[in-house]
Design an enzyme around this catalytic site. Structure first.
Site, short mmCIF file in Angstrom:
data_model
loop_
_atom_site.label_atom_id
_atom_site.label_comp_id
_atom_site.label_asym_id
_atom_site.label_seq_id
_atom_site.Cartn_x
_atom_site.Cartn_y
_atom_site.Cartn_z
N GLY A 10 2.80 8.40 -18.14
CA GLY A 10 2.78 9.69 -18.71
C GLY A 10 1.60 10.35 -18.76
O GLY A 10 1.38 11.50 -18.75
N ASN A 11 0.40 9.34 -18.85
CA ASN A 11 -0.76 10.08 -19.12
C ASN A 11 -1.39 10.69 -18.07
O ASN A 11 -2.35 11.61 -18.11
CB ASN A 11 -2.02 9.17 -19.64
N LYS A 128 18.09 4.40 -24.99
CA LYS A 128 17.04 5.22 -24.74
C LYS A 128 16.86 6.56 -25.66
O LYS A 128 17.52 7.42 -25.37
CB LYS A 128 16.82 5.66 -23.33
N LYS A 213 11.74 4.16 -15.19
CA LYS A 213 10.81 4.71 -14.11
C LYS A 213 10.21 3.52 -13.45
O LYS A 213 10.13 3.31 -12.44
CB LYS A 213 9.99 5.80 -14.65
N LYS A 275 6.80 -2.23 -17.88
CA LYS A 275 5.87 -2.52 -16.66
C LYS A 275 5.72 -4.04 -16.30
O LYS A 275 5.78 -4.19 -15.00
CB LYS A 275 4.55 -2.08 -17.20
#
Length: 315
Positions: A10-11, A128, A213, A275
């Site tokens: 997101g960054n 979510k 994602k 991740k």
């Protein structure tokens, strides 16, 4: 390593503390694309994917505020719209960066569908969170009116929650492969892809869900036969004992070791957990593959072994 799936955190689009204006987002994407252009200049073939949580959240706010004027659109439409918007920004920035380096490459965005199973247990346990926080009274009124599921999210209030089923197939993989064969750099599967289920008659139908994602990026990398999955985020390494005096970074770690650390509870589900799981899934599907989790501004160093956490297959 030559074919790389790059998963942008997101960054890469909105920095902490920003409102997320168009100008802020474009400036962040410009910085990100300088990193990506360096990878292309070094000879890597990129498939780029990205998050879209804040952008989808913005559209859901617009749904709510304008519902008496224009009909609200479903969640999977919001995913499709934000894929196109963020892809456009990347096309603009990466194309310009490549031209400055004398590199003539097409950057193409593909609005991408991700298949999920109608039998996934996630449908029975929405977890979510998306969209705005509301007081309990308002949240319960929305639930009664729409049938949505809202849950308390700490002191900030209640928030809508939706299922997050596992990705099982990248529906538009053949189109991605055609673009790659033509020499394009492809932006695909943004936000985990538009979640769809396959009906008995073979048609795909959009569903109210969000696909993680990073897990979608791992599946995309597997289906495209990528040499590496590069997950770029806002920290330089995966950490053990994060947030404690015993914290230490992982630099090279075998998949079996990382799985053990995962089972021991080192990685939070709302941050590094997905991740790590994505990195493990990709590496487990090929003996020569590697996953790398690294800071966005160290992308090339990470690919060339000088930065980041490298997850390696067991010998």
């Amino acid at each position: 390593m030559r074919r790389i799936v790059v998963a942008l955190g997101g960054n890469a689009i909105i920095q902490a503390g920003q409102r997320g204006t168009a100008e802020e987002q474009q400036a962040n994407v410009d910085l990100t694309c300088r990193q990506l252009a360096e990878l292309v200049a070094a000879g890597y073939e990129l498939i780029i994917t990205h998050g879209n949580g804040p952008q989808v959240g913005n559209l859901l706010v617009k749904n709510e505020l304008a519902r008496e004027i224009v009909p609200p659109v479903p969640l999977h439409w919001c995913v499709a719209q934000t894929q196109a918007t963020i892809g456009f920004m990347i096309q603009q920035s990466l194309g310009a960066e490549l031209r400055q380096r004398g590199i003539d490459r097409v950057v193409a965005t593909l609005v991408t569908r991700t298949e999920v199973s109608p039998d996934d247990p996630a449908w029975n346990d929405p977890t979510k969170p998306i969209g705005l926080y509301y007081p309990e009274e308002r949240a319960r009124a929305i639930m009664a009116e729409t049938g949505q599921v809202w849950k308390p999210q700490g002191t900030r209030g209640w928030r809508r929650v939706v299922p997050s089923p596992d990705p099982i197939a990248i529906v538009d993989r053949p189109a991605i492969e055609l673009l790659l064969a033509a020499g394009a750099l492809v932006v695909a599967c943004g936000g985990g892809g538009i979640p769809v289920v396959r009906r008995p008659d073979g048609r795909y139908e959009g569903v109210e869900a969000v696909v993680d994602k990073d897990l979608a990026a791992a599946l995309l990398a597997h289906e495209l036969g990528a040499d590496a999955l590069l997950i770029l985020t806002d920290v330089p390494n995966v950490m053990l004992h994060y947030g404690t005096p015993q914290a230490r970074p992982l630099e090279r770690v075998l998949a079996s070791e990382l799985r053990r650390y995962q089972v021991e509870g080192h990685f939070a589900s709302g941050s590094m957990g997905p991740k790590v799981e994505a990195a493990l899934r990709f590496v487990s599907r090929g003996s020569t593959r590697r996953s790398i989790i690294a800071a966005l501004d160290h992308a090339r160093d990470a690919l060339e072994g000088r930065a980041g956490t490298h997850v390696l297959p067991d010998p």
